[in-house]
Design an enzyme around this catalytic site. Structure first.
Site, mmCIF file in Angstrom:
data_model
loop_
_atom_site.group_PDB
_atom_site.id
_atom_site.type_symbol
_atom_site.label_atom_id
_atom_site.label_comp_id
_atom_site.label_asym_id
_atom_site.label_seq_id
_atom_site.Cartn_x
_atom_site.Cartn_y
_atom_site.Cartn_z
ATOM 1 C CB THR A 1 167.326 -58.408 115.882
ATOM 2 O OG1 THR A 1 166.979 -57.802 117.318
ATOM 3 C CG2 THR A 1 166.098 -57.922 114.891
ATOM 4 C CE LYS B 1 172.468 -66.303 122.580
ATOM 5 N NZ LYS B 1 172.087 -66.861 121.499
ATOM 6 C CB VAL C 1 169.005 -72.071 126.149
ATOM 7 C CG1 VAL C 1 169.833 -73.106 126.702
ATOM 8 C CG2 VAL C 1 168.992 -70.830 127.150
ATOM 9 C CG LEU D 1 167.946 -79.022 121.086
ATOM 10 C CD1 LEU D 1 169.173 -79.133 121.874
ATOM 11 C CD2 LEU D 1 167.363 -79.970 120.425
ATOM 12 C CG ASP E 1 175.974 -67.171 122.824
ATOM 13 O OD1 ASP E 1 175.289 -66.473 122.962
ATOM 14 O OD2 ASP E 1 175.772 -68.313 122.046
ATOM 15 C CE LYS F 1 173.355 -70.147 123.573
ATOM 16 N NZ LYS F 1 174.074 -71.001 122.492
ATOM 17 N N GLY G 1 171.653 -73.334 113.833
ATOM 18 C CA GLY G 1 171.091 -73.573 112.647
ATOM 19 C C GLY G 1 169.778 -72.833 112.209
#
Ligand code: ADP
Ligand code: ASP
Ligand code: MG
Length: 813
Positions: free
Chosen positions: A554, A578, A608, A612, A677, A681, A795
């Site tokens: 969430t 986050k 982050v 990746l 945002d 990060k 994505g």
């Protein structure tokens, strides 16, 4: 001579009695047989229930007896042709009328003594054995041998002690009187010197059989039950427990003493003394090998032979400075307990001698407390010793095995496995035989502990992992689909059985301790009852399953508030959310510390750059001793999309809307556009690189006119439209210089900043396309050329994959 004992389930019904008789007939082909039987399964409990009801004035004991009678009569009718029924019908009618009289007497007295209870219980075996004799006798001549005339005990009703010499003489005499015949003997019951009926303790039919085997110098004792042998753990607690083929007498004794109900522990002594092999076999799968208990079982590669547990345990702590260095305290403690006939299950004393701790059955606590406090009254009065302090609600979990001797690392594995699952060990005992390591833990943790230990010692290539997924939205939904697809592979390749135990959205929650059906969850969740976040997190704690992981998919700040409590219970947290990692530094640091202290994981790789491996790479760099000096990164899929697609031909606001529609943005797109945002990060990366930064330390250079952030989301879009000329001017200025606009996050020498930059083609980030993210790490080892991580940074599919990877990382800890 072979002695075969059939337990309660093996004689529970006509069908089962037939099976048991068939086994006896097969054994007869090999030599003479003594058959010992338990009461029909459940009968002893029912008789005790009836007696207690009668004593408390509850007349329903009559119904209970009538039901029992009906069960016995039905079995007799099914087993015997009508012509052969009268004898047993008489026996049953007489037996149940005696039982009724006995209970009527208890009812009018309002009292049930141990002696009467033994008489009451004895009918279970008395009647079952006569029924079985009739069934067997229909085809095979068999004599009924009343155990009360074979086994002599003292008058300790409930758990009488056997007089071995008299028993042996009586058994031998019976043998002489009935040469070559098959005997059917009631288990569990015996008689004292006065001829009163006694019993050998619950589960005592096994012991009856062992006593007969010893008295007859039998070739073998076979215990026929409802499982295929003594298993590596109680199969009711551990679904993957498996039978142990060979085990020594001592190991079997330890396991049964510590709770393996399959064998009543006194059973072993008589057969061990005479070296009689003991087989445990399954009446319902006679071809299964079972367990052979013998002097020297074949060597096993496993260090631990089995696990078992005893519940209802209390610890009694005697402590005080008055004990240090003064001999005789333990003697007095144990004598006081012995006077009360209290059995000490476990003892520990630290070498400081400041305290002695003993484990006893919970029911013994009041008696123990009174006896010990009385014994030490003078020392307690003078303050040299504290009054006895009981701790209740505990259990023992024991590891048993001869191979543990001189094998280092077993306790380490034991503690490690329990520690990783938040199971606190209250006391430990290991005898110098090293055949048994006992740990005292909370009773509520037994199931989890036994399973964790079973995996650690018997299934090193298998681990069950239990997931609680919060937020089955876009990313969460993909994650569940990926898990469903990979479940088999994980099990086969990594030995991980990953189960989703619960799924919750904002309003509902579905739970299945055996793992939810991942094909059917959407419909099930839609139909589920209401569930709050608090209830969901409580569920994780109360289910207390091993290797539990909260998967937070969430963006809900409230969810992050529960992480600390869960980590402190050794529940791992995998967060796509986050909020926690970018909250106040103290909170972030506390969560990391909790994970470490409680041997679990707090992982947030997807905070982050989606899937990746950015945080993972950073962690690898720093843990191998490298120092991150500088980072430069483009970390917003949304802003990339927006600036890669905006060329003035369509309004800026429209491009932002498209980014939101295509699922690149945070649920609230303003978090992306404002730079917040990205700031979160780079803050997280700086922290992971070892810098205790706060969000307020990150300099945010916003490219948005202030009015854009003043209203709600719709007002935001309106303001973007109003300021179209501003965005156009930014674009035109960059293009005029041959540059591209990129929203770049920078970390340099402890300082972090984010902002829009126009970059030249020579810059590493210039070519970044679509939703790609990039991070450049400049470190002591990568000083000239940075270490670069680049790829799709947004994505649902890749983010879910990143969460998945974190789950596997947490699972393989
Ligand atoms: P019976 O009536 O045949 O004497 P019990 O119910 O006394 O049978 O004992 C068999 C049961 O013991 C099994 O059904 C199983 O649930 C339980 N059990 C507990 N621990 C173990 C273990 N380590 N191995 C096998 N069975 C066990
Ligand atoms: N019937 C007795 C009991 O239930 C003895 C036994 O089954 O071994 O405890
Ligand atoms: Mg039993």
């Amino acid at each position: 001579m072979q002695v075969l004992k059939f337990g309660g389930t093996s004689v529970a019904s006509a069908e089962n009695i037939e099976k048991s008789c068939a086994i006896v007939r097969a054994a007869l082909a090999r030599g003479p047989v003594v058959m010992v039987v338990s009461a029909l399964g459940g009968t002893t409990d029912a008789l005790i229930g009836a007696g207690r009801a009668a004593a408390s004035g509850d007349y329903r004991y009559r119904d209970a007896l009538a039901q029992l009678q009906q069960r016995h009569v039905a079995a007799a009718q099914a087993l015997l042709p009508p012509a052969a029924q009268p004898d047993i019908t008489d026996v049953l009618t007489r037996g149940f009328s005696e039982l009724l009289q006995l209970c009527d007497g208890i009812f009018s007295l309002g009292e049930l003594s141990d002696r009467t209870l033994d008489r009451l219980m004895s009918y279970g075996e008395l009647l079952s054995s006569q029924l079985v004799r009739e069934a067997l006798g229909a085809r095979t001549a068999a004599v009924w041998a009343d155990a009360r005339q074979l086994i002599r005990t003292n008058a300790r009703f409930g758990a009488a002690e056997v007089n071995v010499a008299v028993t042996r003489a009586q058994v031998q005499a019976f043998k002489s009187a009935h040469p070559g015949e098959v005997w059917v003997v009631p288990g569990f019951i015996a008689a004292d010197d006065q001829g009163n009926t006694t019993t050998l303790g619950r589960g005592g039919s096994d012991y009856t059989a062992a006593l007969l085997a010893a008295a007859l110098d039998a070739d073998v004792l076979e215990i026929w039950t409802d499982v295929s042998g003594m298993m590596t753990a109680d199969p009711r607690l551990v679904s993957r427990a498996r039978p142990i083929a060979g085990i020594s007498y001592q190991e079997a004794m330890e396991l049964s003493h510590f709770g393996a109900k399959v064998l009543y522990s006194p059973t072993i002594q008589p057969v061990m003394e005479r070296g009689i092999p003991l087989w445990i076999k399954n009446t319902f799968a006679p071809a299964d090998y079972g367990t052979l208990v013998e002097v020297a079982p074949p060597p096993s590669s496993e260090v631990v032979r089995g696990l078992s547990s005893i519940g209802n345990l209390s610890l009694l702590n005697l402590e005080g400075s008055g004990m240090v260095g003064i001999p005789g305290f333990s003697k007095r403690l144990f004598e006081a307990l012995a006077r009360e006939r209290i059995n000490v299950v476990l003892i520990t004393q630290s070498s400081s001698e400041y305290s002695i701790c003993v484990g006893v059955a919970a029911a013994d606590v009041p008696g123990a407390q009174a006896a010990v406090d009385e014994e030490f009254a003078p020392e307690i009065a003078s303050g040299r010793i504290a009054p006895l302090r009981p701790e209740n609600g505990l259990a023992i979990v024991a590891l048993v095995g001869e191979n543990m001797k001189n094998h280092p690392g077993i306790s380490g594995r034991l503690f490690g496995a329990l520690g990783q699952n938040g199971v606190n060990i209250r006391a430990i005992a290991q005898g110098s035989s090293e055949r048994n390591i006992s740990t005292v833990i909370r009773a509520a943790d037994v199931r989890k502990a036994i399973n964790v230990l079973h995996e650690a010692f018997f299934e090193p290539a298998y681990k069950q992992v239990n997931l609680y997924v919060l937020g089955p939205g876009n990313v969460g939904g993909r994650l569940l689909a990926q898990l469903a697809k990979q479940q088999q592979h994980l099990q086969q390749q990594l030995g991980l059985q990953v189960r989703v135990v619960a799924i919750a959205n904002r309003r509902h929650c579905i739970v299945d301790e055996n793992g939810l059906d991942l094909a059917a969850w959407p419909a099930a969740l839609a139909a589920a009852g209401p569930c709050t976040l608090e209830e969901f997190t409580e569920l994780i704690v109360s289910r207390n399953l091993r290797n539990s992981i909260l998967v937070d998919v969430t963006a809900n700040p409230a969810a992050a508030d529960y992480y600390a409590d869960l980590l402190a219970k050794s529940v791992a947290v995998v967060a796509c959310n986050k909020v926690a990692a970018s909250s106040a530094y103290a909170n972030y640091a506390r969560l990391k510390a909790l994970a470490q202290d409680f041997n679990t994981r707090f992982l947030f790789e997807t905070n982050v750059g989606a899937g990746l491996p950015i945080i993972g790479t950073l962690n690898d760099l720093t843990s191998s001793g490298d120092v991150v000096r500088r980072m430069e990164a483009v970390l917003s899929g949304t802003l990339n999309f927006v600036f890669n697609n905006y060329d003035g031909s369509r309004p800026f606001a429209e491009v932002v809307r498209q980014a939101q529609a295509e699922g690149y943005t945070e649920p609230d797109p303003r978090l992306d556009l404002s730079g917040t945002d990205v700031a979160r990060k780079i803050l997280i990366l700086a922290r992971e690189a070892g810098h205790p930064l706060e969000m307020s330390d990150v300099q945010i250079e916003s490219f948005l006119p202030a009015s854009c952030l003043e209203g709600d989301v719709e007002a935001f879009y309106e303001q973007l439209a109003v300021h179209e000329a501003h965005f156009r001017a930014l674009y035109d200025a960059a293009t005029a210089e041959g540059k591209r606009l990129k929203f770049v996050a920078r970390f340099n020498d402890g300082a972090a900043a984010v902002g829009l930059q126009a970059v030249l083609p020579s810059h590493d980030v210039y070519e970044l396309r679509g939703k790609d993210n990039i991070v450049l790490f400049y470190t002591d080892r990568y000083a000239e050329q940075p270490l670069v991580v680049k790829g799709a940074g947004a994505g649902a599919e890749v983010t879910a994959a990143g969460v998945f990877a974190d789950i596997i990382r947490a699972a393989r800890l």
